[in-house]
Design a protein around this motif. Structure first.
Motif, PDB file in Angstrom:
ATOM      1  N   TYR A   1      -9.060   4.421   4.500  1.00  0.00           N
ATOM      2  CA  TYR A   1      -9.161   3.014   4.119  1.00  0.00           C
ATOM      3  C   TYR A   1     -10.445   2.395   4.677  1.00  0.00           C
ATOM      4  CZ  TYR A   1      -7.829  -1.859   3.505  1.00  0.00           C
ATOM      5  OH  TYR A   1      -7.804  -3.178   3.153  1.00  0.00           O
ATOM      6  N   ALA A   2     -10.759   2.699   5.932  1.00  0.00           N
ATOM      7  CA  ALA A   2     -11.984   2.180   6.544  1.00  0.00           C
ATOM      8  C   ALA A   2     -13.214   2.747   5.848  1.00  0.00           C
ATOM      9  CB  ALA A   2     -12.010   2.508   8.034  1.00  0.00           C
ATOM     10  N   LEU A   3     -13.171   4.014   5.475  1.00  0.00           N
ATOM     11  CA  LEU A   3     -14.287   4.625   4.763  1.00  0.00           C
ATOM     12  C   LEU A   3     -14.497   3.983   3.400  1.00  0.00           C
ATOM     13  CD1 LEU A   3     -16.454   6.837   4.632  1.00  0.00           C
ATOM     14  CD2 LEU A   3     -14.707   8.344   3.652  1.00  0.00           C
ATOM     15  N   ALA A   4     -13.388   3.717   2.694  1.00  0.00           N
ATOM     16  CA  ALA A   4     -13.483   3.061   1.385  1.00  0.00           C
ATOM     17  C   ALA A   4     -14.080   1.663   1.517  1.00  0.00           C
ATOM     18  CB  ALA A   4     -12.107   3.007   0.729  1.00  0.00           C
ATOM     19  N   LEU A   5     -13.656   0.905   2.503  1.00  0.00           N
ATOM     20  CA  LEU A   5     -14.216  -0.429   2.716  1.00  0.00           C
ATOM     21  C   LEU A   5     -15.693  -0.367   3.072  1.00  0.00           C
ATOM     22  CD1 LEU A   5     -11.394  -2.292   4.678  1.00  0.00           C
ATOM     23  CD2 LEU A   5     -12.176  -2.711   2.352  1.00  0.00           C
ATOM     24  N   TRP A   6     -16.057   0.597   3.905  1.00  0.00           N
ATOM     25  CA  TRP A   6     -17.456   0.747   4.288  1.00  0.00           C
ATOM     26  C   TRP A   6     -18.310   1.103   3.074  1.00  0.00           C
ATOM     27  CZ3 TRP A   6     -20.811   4.995   4.321  1.00  0.00           C
ATOM     28  CH2 TRP A   6     -22.017   4.774   5.013  1.00  0.00           C
TER      29      TRP A   6
ATOM     30  N   MET B   1      -0.126  11.559  12.989  1.00  0.00           N
ATOM     31  CA  MET B   1      -1.454  11.929  12.582  1.00  0.00           C
ATOM     32  C   MET B   1      -1.779  11.453  11.162  1.00  0.00           C
ATOM     33  SD  MET B   1      -3.921  13.476  13.972  1.00  0.00           S
ATOM     34  CE  MET B   1      -5.308  14.485  13.797  1.00  0.00           C
ATOM     35  N   LYS B   2      -0.748  11.377  10.298  1.00  0.00           N
ATOM     36  CA  LYS B   2      -0.969  10.919   8.929  1.00  0.00           C
ATOM     37  C   LYS B   2      -1.441   9.475   8.886  1.00  0.00           C
ATOM     38  CE  LYS B   2       1.625  13.505   5.608  1.00  0.00           C
ATOM     39  NZ  LYS B   2       2.705  13.493   4.666  1.00  0.00           N
ATOM     40  N   LEU B   3      -0.905   8.655   9.740  1.00  0.00           N
ATOM     41  CA  LEU B   3      -1.258   7.245   9.768  1.00  0.00           C
ATOM     42  C   LEU B   3      -2.739   7.065  10.123  1.00  0.00           C
ATOM     43  CD1 LEU B   3      -0.237   4.374   9.423  1.00  0.00           C
ATOM     44  CD2 LEU B   3       0.311   4.360  11.846  1.00  0.00           C
ATOM     45  N   ASN B   4      -3.243   7.822  11.089  1.00  0.00           N
ATOM     46  CA  ASN B   4      -4.649   7.721  11.465  1.00  0.00           C
ATOM     47  C   ASN B   4      -5.557   8.163  10.323  1.00  0.00           C
ATOM     48  OD1 ASN B   4      -4.068   6.748  13.963  1.00  0.00           O
ATOM     49  ND2 ASN B   4      -4.083   8.762  14.956  1.00  0.00           N
ATOM     50  N   ARG B   5      -5.141   9.170   9.558  1.00  0.00           N
ATOM     51  CA  ARG B   5      -5.944   9.648   8.419  1.00  0.00           C
ATOM     52  C   ARG B   5      -6.005   8.577   7.329  1.00  0.00           C
ATOM     53  NH1 ARG B   5      -4.917  15.549   6.419  1.00  0.00           N
ATOM     54  NH2 ARG B   5      -5.810  15.874   8.466  1.00  0.00           N
ATOM     55  N   ARG B   6      -4.891   7.909   7.078  1.00  0.00           N
ATOM     56  CA  ARG B   6      -4.868   6.831   6.068  1.00  0.00           C
ATOM     57  C   ARG B   6      -5.776   5.676   6.499  1.00  0.00           C
ATOM     58  NH1 ARG B   6       1.483   6.309   4.578  1.00  0.00           N
ATOM     59  NH2 ARG B   6       1.647   8.298   3.511  1.00  0.00           N
ATOM     60  N   ILE B   7      -5.707   5.308   7.744  1.00  0.00           N
ATOM     61  CA  ILE B   7      -6.564   4.228   8.251  1.00  0.00           C
ATOM     62  C   ILE B   7      -8.029   4.626   8.147  1.00  0.00           C
ATOM     63  CG2 ILE B   7      -7.206   2.936  10.319  1.00  0.00           C
ATOM     64  CD1 ILE B   7      -4.249   2.966  11.115  1.00  0.00           C
ATOM     65  N   ALA B   8      -8.340   5.876   8.466  1.00  0.00           N
ATOM     66  CA  ALA B   8      -9.729   6.344   8.377  1.00  0.00           C
ATOM     67  C   ALA B   8     -10.212   6.330   6.934  1.00  0.00           C
ATOM     68  CB  ALA B   8      -9.848   7.746   8.974  1.00  0.00           C
TER      69      ALA B   8
END
Length: 156
Positions: free
Chosen positions: A10-15, A1-8
């Motif tokens: 990261y995606a939010l920061a890029l957006w 679950m931690k990995l999905n939170r990090r990806i989310a």
């Protein structure tokens, strides 16, 4: 679950970066297109626009144009603006006097020396924009005056 939170995250920061960058770009273009707002530095006076237009009308493209001023970095922004606006001409900044430091931006020229015109000829400079040196370099033959402090001298 931690990995999905990090990806989310990261995606939010890029957006957010994309949205912010796009917004700033559109805002800058809106300011540029509306009215008389310019991107150039505020220290450049509006009289340079007329002098630049004068120089572009009286010098042929693809020439080397000298810009002769007193030896001071106060003319740096004016030189940069002329170099951009007069393209495809190449503008060479000539300072009347000794260089102040090893990283001085202008090429040192002494107009009291009679050989300074040979320096221009060696560098293939046939047009010289003179600013702030009306007393040191009087406008003589082949000289077109813009105003009392600025002129264009055609070296024959």
């Amino acid at each position: 679950m931690k990995l999905n939170r990090r990806i989310a995250l990261y995606a939010l920061a890029l957006w957010m970066q994309l949205v912010f960058g796009l917004g700033m770009t559109l805002w800058r273009d809106t300011l540029t297109l509306s009215g008389n707002w310019q991107i150039y530095m505020g220290s450049i006076s509006h009289d340079l626009n007329g002098f630049t237009e004068f120089a572009s009308q009286n010098t042929p493209p693809r020439e080397i144009v000298g810009y002769l001023t007193p030896p001071s970095d106060d003319y740096l922004t004016r030189y940069a603006r002329l170099a951009i606006e007069l393209y495809p001409r190449r503008v060479v900044w000539l300072g009347n006097g000794p260089a102040e430091s090893p990283i001085t931006a202008w090429t040192s020229v002494d107009v009291r020396d009679s050989n300074w015109v040979r320096v221009l000829e060696k560098r293939d400079i046939r047009y010289v924009l003179i600013e702030g040196l009306a007393d040191a370099v009087p406008c003589q033959q082949n000289c077109v005056r813009f105003d009392e402090t600025r002129s264009l001298w055609v070296v024959k």
